[in-house]
Every structure is written in structure tokens, then in C-alpha cells.
Design an enzyme around this catalytic site. Structure first.
Site, PDB file in Angstrom:
ATOM      1  N   LYS A  19      -0.090  33.845  41.396  1.00  0.00           N
ATOM      2  CA  LYS A  19      -0.117  35.167  42.078  1.00  0.00           C
ATOM      3  C   LYS A  19       0.744  36.173  41.352  1.00  0.00           C
ATOM      4  O   LYS A  19       0.395  37.350  41.272  1.00  0.00           O
ATOM      5  CB  LYS A  19       0.429  35.038  43.505  1.00  0.00           C
ATOM      6  CG  LYS A  19      -0.516  34.406  44.482  1.00  0.00           C
ATOM      7  CD  LYS A  19      -0.015  34.606  45.897  1.00  0.00           C
ATOM      8  CE  LYS A  19       1.376  34.063  46.164  1.00  0.00           C
ATOM      9  NZ  LYS A  19       1.536  32.607  46.079  1.00  0.00           N
ATOM     10  N   ILE A 149       4.028  28.110  57.607  1.00  0.00           N
ATOM     11  CA  ILE A 149       4.703  28.682  58.783  1.00  0.00           C
ATOM     12  C   ILE A 149       5.541  29.893  58.364  1.00  0.00           C
ATOM     13  O   ILE A 149       5.511  30.943  58.991  1.00  0.00           O
ATOM     14  CB  ILE A 149       5.624  27.623  59.437  1.00  0.00           C
ATOM     15  CG1 ILE A 149       4.770  26.511  60.027  1.00  0.00           C
ATOM     16  CG2 ILE A 149       6.508  28.246  60.520  1.00  0.00           C
ATOM     17  CD1 ILE A 149       5.579  25.381  60.630  1.00  0.00           C
ATOM     18  N   PRO A 191     -12.390  24.901  49.932  1.00  0.00           N
ATOM     19  CA  PRO A 191     -10.981  25.249  50.205  1.00  0.00           C
ATOM     20  C   PRO A 191     -10.767  26.766  50.225  1.00  0.00           C
ATOM     21  O   PRO A 191      -9.984  27.265  51.035  1.00  0.00           O
ATOM     22  CB  PRO A 191     -10.223  24.598  49.043  1.00  0.00           C
ATOM     23  CG  PRO A 191     -11.121  23.542  48.515  1.00  0.00           C
ATOM     24  CD  PRO A 191     -12.521  24.021  48.755  1.00  0.00           C
ATOM     25  N   CYS A 379      24.758  32.819  26.380  1.00  0.00           N
ATOM     26  CA  CYS A 379      25.642  32.612  27.528  1.00  0.00           C
ATOM     27  C   CYS A 379      26.431  31.311  27.413  1.00  0.00           C
ATOM     28  O   CYS A 379      27.385  31.266  26.647  1.00  0.00           O
ATOM     29  CB  CYS A 379      24.846  32.733  28.825  1.00  0.00           C
ATOM     30  SG  CYS A 379      25.896  33.257  30.183  1.00  0.00           S
ATOM     31  N   GLN A 383      29.555  30.342  24.824  1.00  0.00           N
ATOM     32  CA  GLN A 383      30.844  29.743  25.196  1.00  0.00           C
ATOM     33  C   GLN A 383      31.063  28.440  24.424  1.00  0.00           C
ATOM     34  O   GLN A 383      32.166  28.152  23.953  1.00  0.00           O
ATOM     35  CB  GLN A 383      30.886  29.508  26.708  1.00  0.00           C
ATOM     36  CG  GLN A 383      30.758  30.814  27.499  1.00  0.00           C
ATOM     37  CD  GLN A 383      30.609  30.596  29.003  1.00  0.00           C
ATOM     38  OE1 GLN A 383      30.522  29.471  29.475  1.00  0.00           O
ATOM     39  NE2 GLN A 383      30.570  31.689  29.759  1.00  0.00           N
ATOM     40  N   ARG A 469      30.189  33.305  35.088  1.00  0.00           N
ATOM     41  CA  ARG A 469      31.519  33.414  35.705  1.00  0.00           C
ATOM     42  C   ARG A 469      32.624  33.415  34.657  1.00  0.00           C
ATOM     43  O   ARG A 469      33.657  34.008  34.846  1.00  0.00           O
ATOM     44  CB  ARG A 469      31.800  32.216  36.615  1.00  0.00           C
ATOM     45  CG  ARG A 469      31.004  32.200  37.868  1.00  0.00           C
ATOM     46  CD  ARG A 469      31.519  31.192  38.877  1.00  0.00           C
ATOM     47  NE  ARG A 469      30.681  31.286  40.053  1.00  0.00           N
ATOM     48  CZ  ARG A 469      29.516  30.673  40.161  1.00  0.00           C
ATOM     49  NH1 ARG A 469      29.089  29.886  39.197  1.00  0.00           N
ATOM     50  NH2 ARG A 469      28.777  30.836  41.244  1.00  0.00           N
ATOM     51  N   HIS A 514      22.146  37.626  28.404  1.00  0.00           N
ATOM     52  CA  HIS A 514      20.822  36.985  28.339  1.00  0.00           C
ATOM     53  C   HIS A 514      19.791  37.962  27.776  1.00  0.00           C
ATOM     54  O   HIS A 514      19.151  38.689  28.536  1.00  0.00           O
ATOM     55  CB  HIS A 514      20.381  36.555  29.739  1.00  0.00           C
ATOM     56  CG  HIS A 514      21.157  35.411  30.287  1.00  0.00           C
ATOM     57  ND1 HIS A 514      20.778  34.094  30.110  1.00  0.00           N
ATOM     58  CD2 HIS A 514      22.314  35.374  30.982  1.00  0.00           C
ATOM     59  CE1 HIS A 514      21.654  33.302  30.691  1.00  0.00           C
ATOM     60  NE2 HIS A 514      22.601  34.055  31.229  1.00  0.00           N
ATOM     61  N   GLU A 516      16.934  37.389  26.728  1.00  0.00           N
ATOM     62  CA  GLU A 516      15.545  37.029  27.064  1.00  0.00           C
ATOM     63  C   GLU A 516      14.982  37.836  28.238  1.00  0.00           C
ATOM     64  O   GLU A 516      13.774  38.030  28.337  1.00  0.00           O
ATOM     65  CB  GLU A 516      15.423  35.518  27.338  1.00  0.00           C
ATOM     66  CG  GLU A 516      16.099  34.989  28.599  1.00  0.00           C
ATOM     67  CD  GLU A 516      17.574  34.615  28.412  1.00  0.00           C
ATOM     68  OE1 GLU A 516      18.220  35.187  27.515  1.00  0.00           O
ATOM     69  OE2 GLU A 516      18.071  33.772  29.189  1.00  0.00           O
TER      70      GLU A 516
HETATM   71  N1  GLN Z   1      28.294  28.388  33.153  1.00  0.00           N
HETATM   72  C1  GLN Z   1      28.691  29.506  32.378  1.00  0.00           C
HETATM   73  C2  GLN Z   1      29.412  30.556  33.236  1.00  0.00           C
HETATM   74  O1  GLN Z   1      29.302  30.542  34.421  1.00  0.00           O
HETATM   75  C3  GLN Z   1      27.512  30.112  31.653  1.00  0.00           C
HETATM   76  C4  GLN Z   1      26.496  30.701  32.543  1.00  0.00           C
HETATM   77  C5  GLN Z   1      25.154  30.904  31.888  1.00  0.00           C
HETATM   78  O2  GLN Z   1      24.891  30.357  30.837  1.00  0.00           O
HETATM   79  N2  GLN Z   1      24.282  31.676  32.520  1.00  0.00           N
HETATM   80  O3  GLN Z   1      30.074  31.424  32.713  1.00  0.00           O
END
Ligand code: GLN
Length: 543
Positions: A19, A149, A191, A379, A383, A469, A514, A516
């Protein structure tokens, strides 16, 4: 003030018939006719937003510019129409009830008893009608399957809305599946008949049917569907499976869905310009070669969890007229990690949460750095790039992230305060799971003369979307620079590291955001475009 026209998209028979993609494709087709559109989604689950749902259950969490944690269908909306979605474009049952209950507590209902009809349905209706004055069409998808539901209040709200708006300003498109029964040698319409009957029993007669099947249907099937579902034959769209998502607007056009919709709304004098879609399909059909990219992550067996990543890689491939053979690797499988690393021309370590498979991801990063394989870290991938450098170049064996437990060398740590515009944001380690992250679009300053600057074509500042975070602990920054890491992207206040790269490497970039989420088929994201380019250039070196 004129209201737009409303297209409601419902689904029957089974879930996952597409959808979201169908709604997005209808949006793209109306844009091709010169109309402006906005897409919204009504989602029956009780979560307030999908931020806390395990990606294995509901696919990726798609982040909007304004920091909404939404559903992967919102990603399809953006990719097909190019229009940024907003947090407010997704309404879940959880959001509806929290808002109605908050109003009840404030005494807004003046002592009346609160009921599904009209209080919940009114809340849903006002969501559908909110902030739509500036567009020609609103396409509103109802999640779930007719008969669930949880969907009932949403469908009831649509029934009421259609009465208010009138048929000339609203239409219902119902998406179904035609299963093939080999022993009968037929596609079965029963269906679909049942799901239309279910819809009619709640007062909604669909004007259009989009019928999914493996290979398409014959004219006799169209006649039968029309007769039993009470839908005109030329309003029944044949939607066979297609290996390339972005072929779908063209397929719908071939079935004259856009023409029939325009006639339905008495908008006869428009013609579709589908050049961008045709060009894209042509490039996809005749690639000049193949590159192999390894994605070293967690959900290798459930790719819906990496939907935007999958799409961003494919957009960049098409931009170079290359087919991308993506090898998805679960980094807990050490043997597979070792094997795939030697086979690929480019490496991605995507975002993620938690400790599972961390050492396999670090091994992939180390391999990319030492063997000069083009690399993009996203991300968590960024790190871990910092952790890898600290462990293997600075020889800090205990270097880690506080996300993975206590450590004496917290090179990645929780940031407790930061500015969003003029507002101070705070988070704590034990805060509410929903809503403690740096979310949404933030600016990033780009250092000139770096690979990052080259990828972004010399732009000095970009905005990219975040969902995390933890941050790079700036007390280690200087030492990391001394061993070759270049902090090529930083927040405007200079406190947060957004991007790192290795100068002495053909192409190695790791980003805290990100990319993407912002890639579109006709505007592929530059970081993916440059990664694929570097992988293609390196391909011969790795034979
Ligand atoms: N776990 C990592 C953080 O919270 C990276 C988060 C992620 O890759 N979206 O900072």
C-alpha cells in the site's frame, strides 16, 4: 479556501501487498500531471510512534527532518515524490488516544462521556484535514488490513469524511492480492471479493481496485472482479510483481490509473510527463557493470530493517549505470564476515543499537582501513570507526562506547545537553526510551579540501538527519587526529563530531548522521554516489 481532493488507500486480503508504494506511486503520477500532493498515513498500532518497535517487527524507523520517528512507508513517500515528510504526517492509534485522553483530563470535553464515535473519529478526521490547503491532492493510506479490529475507527473516520467531502472530492482505492492456485491453474478473485464486501459492510464502496499478482491477470479476471466488487472495469488496475520498485508508477500509468483518476475528478485536460521515470528505468535496465558492496550489520535476514539504506545504494548504482550486488552480513557470523570482506569492492557499516555483533563490525572497519577498501560508516558505523582507531592506532585496548557498558576509555559517550536552534535539549541515561535521542535534521559544517567537501561538491554546510544518543568524546579528538583521522564535518558550535575520514585512504568516510534518509532515485545521495564510484574504480585493484 478550497479543499484539496482526497485519495484514501486501503488494503485487503493480506498485509504487505505494498500500500505504501502504491500510495507513493499514485502521488508520483499526479505530480507527473502537474498536481501538488501530500501523503499521510493512518497507522492502527497502539505505539505512539514506531521509535521503540524492534525493526524485526515493523521494518526501519524512518526519521523526518523535524525529528519524527516514523514508518518505512514515509520513506517511500519521500523517495517517490521528493517531498519531505513531517512527523505530523503519521498518525497512530497511540497518538490519537493520547491526545484525546489529554484533552479529556484538561476538561476540554466539558463533562461529556468520551466515545470512539465521535471523539476518536473526530480526532482522526482533523488529522486528515490538517495543513492541506496548499496542495491539489492528499493521499491518505490506512495501515493494516480491512477486517482488523484496530483499523475500524480509521475506516469509520474515512466513511464520515467521504460523506462530508462528497464523492467529487474523494475517492477510495482498495489494494488486494489475487492468489494463484496451481491445481486450478487460476488466479482467485474470491479473497478480493470478500475484502470489498468487508469494506462495504462498514459503508465504504471502493471506486478503484489495484490487484497484485505474480504475473498479472487476464481480461476474464477483470470482468469477474468488476461484477462481484461493483467497480468499473476501467478502474481495475493490474499490478504484477516487478523487480524494480521505480517501475511501478510506469506500470500504473500503463493501466491508465492516472487517466482514470483525472477523469473521475473531472480534471480532463492534463497529460503525464513521465520522462524522469522512463530515464531511470532505462538506466536500470542496461547497467554497464556490477560492483559488489558488503553491508556488515545486524538484520541480514530482514532487509525491511534497512529499507532506506537498500534504496540509497540502488539509487547510487543507477546513477552510475551500475548494478550493485549487495552482500548483507550478520556480523555475529564471523566466518561469513571474513569471507565476504575479501569479495567486495566497497564496505558499509550501518547504524544500529546494542552490543550484538560489534566485534565483527570493528573487524570490517579495520579491514577497510588497512586494505584501502572504500568504506562508508553510518552512525553506529562512525562510532565504531572511532573505537577501531582508538584500539588499533592509539593502542587503547579498552576504548569503547558507554552504550556497551562501563569502560575506562569512553571514546564514545552519552552527551547530556545540546542546542537545537535556540533551545537547550537534555537527555539522561535512564530517560524515557521514546524521545531521548538527537533526532531529525541538524546542520554540519564541512571542512574545505576534504573528501567530504568533494562529495558534497564544495558546499560549506549541509543538513542531515540524525537518530542517536551517543557522541564522539571530544577529549580524544586531538590524539585521534595525530594518528590520521580527520574530523571533516562538525556541528556549527564545534562541539559535536559529525564526520571523520582518513586522508591516506582512497575513500573512507564515516558519518554520525543517516544520509540514506535523504537519497532519492532522481537525486541520489552524494556519499553513496561517491562510495559506489570509489568501489568501481577500485574494482580492478581487488581482482
Ligand atoms: N547506538 C548508537 C547511539 O545511540 C548509534 C545509533 C544509530 O546507529 N542509529 O548513539
Amino acid at each position: 479556501m478550497t479543499l484539496p481532493r482526497f485519495i484514501f488507500v486501503t488494503g485487503g486480503v493480506v498485509s504487505s501487498v505494498g500500500k505504501g508504494i502504491a500510495s507513493a506511486s499514485v502521488g508520483a503520477l499526479l505530480q507527473a500531471h502537474g498536481f501538488s500532493v501530500r501523503l499521510k498515513k493512518l497507522e492502527p498500532y497502539l505505539n505512539v510512534d514506531p521509535g521503540t518497535i524492534n525493526p524485526y517487527k515493523h521494518g526501519e524507523v524512518y526519521v523526518t527532518n523535524d525529528g519524527g520517528e516514523t514508518d518505512l512507508d514515509m520513506g517511500h513517500y519521500e523517495r517517490f515524490t521528493g517531498i519531505p515528510t513531517r512527523a505530523m504526517d503519521l498518525l497512530t492509534t497511540g497518538k490519537v488516544y493520547s491526545s484525546v485522553i489529554a484533552r479529556e483530563r484538561r476538561g476540554d470535553y466539558l463533562g461529556s462521556d468520551i466515545q470512539v464515535v465521535p471523539h476518536i473519529t473526530d480526532e482522526i478526521k482533523s488529522f486528515v484535514l490538517a495543513e492541506v490547503q496548499d496542495v491539489d491532492f492528499v493521499i491518505c493510506e490506512v495501515g493494516g488490513t480491512v477486517g482488523d479490529i484496530e483499523s475500524l475507527p480509521f475506516l469509520e473516520a474515512i466513511r464520515q469524511l467521504r460523506l462530508d467531502l462528497g464523492r467529487e472530492r474523494s475517492v477510495n482505492i482498495h489494494l488486494t492480492l489475487l492468489p494463484y492456485i496451481p491445481s486450478a491453474g487460476e488466479l482467485k478473485t474470491k479473497p478480493s471479493q470478500h475484502s470489498v464486501r468487508e469494506l462495504r459492510s462498514i459503508g465504504i464502496q471502493p471506486e478503484f481496485l489495484i490487484c497484485r499478482s505474480a504475473n498479472g491477470f487476464e481480461e476474464a479476471t477483470r470482468k469477474k472482479l468488476s461484477l462481484f466488487c461493483n467497480v468499473p472495469e476501467n478502474h481495475i488496475v493490474d499490478a504484477p510483481d516487478t523487480p524494480w520498485l521505480y517501475q511501478i508508477p510506469l506500470n500504473f500509468h500503463k493501466s491508465d490509473l492516472d487517466g482514470a483518476l483525472c477523469r473521475y475528478f473531472s480534471l480532463e485536460n492534463t497529460r503525464a510527463n513521465l520522462t524522469i521515470w522512463e530515464d531511470l528505468a532505462a538506466r536500470w535496465q542496461s547497467p554497464k557493470g556490477t560492483v559488489c558492496i558488503g553491508v556488515f550489520g545486524k538484520y541480514a535476514h530482514f532487509l525491511e530493517a534497512y529499507k532506506s539504506l537498500q534504496e540509497a545504494i540502488s539509487h547510487a548504482g543507477v546513477a552510475h549505470s551500475l548494478k550493485v550486488d549487495v552482500r548483507w552480513v550478520d556480523t555475529e557470523d564471523k566466518d561469513r564476515v571474513r569471507q565476504v570482506l575479501t569479495e567486495v569492492h566497497g564496505i558499509i557499516v550501518p547504524g544500529g543499537f546494542g552490543t550484538r555483533g560489534i566485534s565483527g563490525k570493528i573487524a570490517a572497519i579495520r579491514y577497510a582501513r588497512e586494505n584501502k577498501v572504500p568504506f562508508l560508516g553510518i552512525c553506529l558505523g562512525m562510532q565504531l570507526t572511532i573505537i577501531e582507531a582508538a584500539r588499533h592506532l592509539l593502542h587503547l585496548q579498552n576504548a569503547s562506547s558507554t552504550e556497551f557498558g562501563e569502560t575506562t576509555e569512553p571514546v564514545i559517550a552519552l552527551m547530556t545537553e545540546w542546542m537545537q536552534g535556540a533551545q537547550l535539549q537534555r537527555r539522561t541515561a535512564c530517560g524515557d526510551m521514546g524521545g531521548t535521542m538527537r533526532l531529525g535534521a541538524y546542520p554540519c559544517l564541512i571542512q574545505p579540501g576534504t573528501r567530504l567537501a568533494e562529495a558534497y561538491a564544495g558546499q560549506e554546510q549541509v543538513e542531515e538527519r540524525h537518530r542517536h544518543r551517543y557522541e564522539v568524546n571530544s577529549t580524544y579528538k586531538k590524539r585521534l587526529e595525530e594518528v590520521g583521522l580527520c574530523f571533516s564535518g562538525i556541528s556549527p558550535d564545534g562541539r559535536l563530531s559529525e564526520v571523520v575520514e582518513y586522508k591516506e585512504h582512497p575513500w573512507f568516510i564515516a558519518v554520525q548522521y543517516h544520509p540514506e534518509f535523504k537519497s532519492r532515485p532522481f537525486a541520489p545521495h552524494p556519499l553513496f554516489v561517491h562510495l559506489i564510484q570509489a568501489a568501481w574504480t577500485q574494482k580492478d585493484c581487488r581482482k
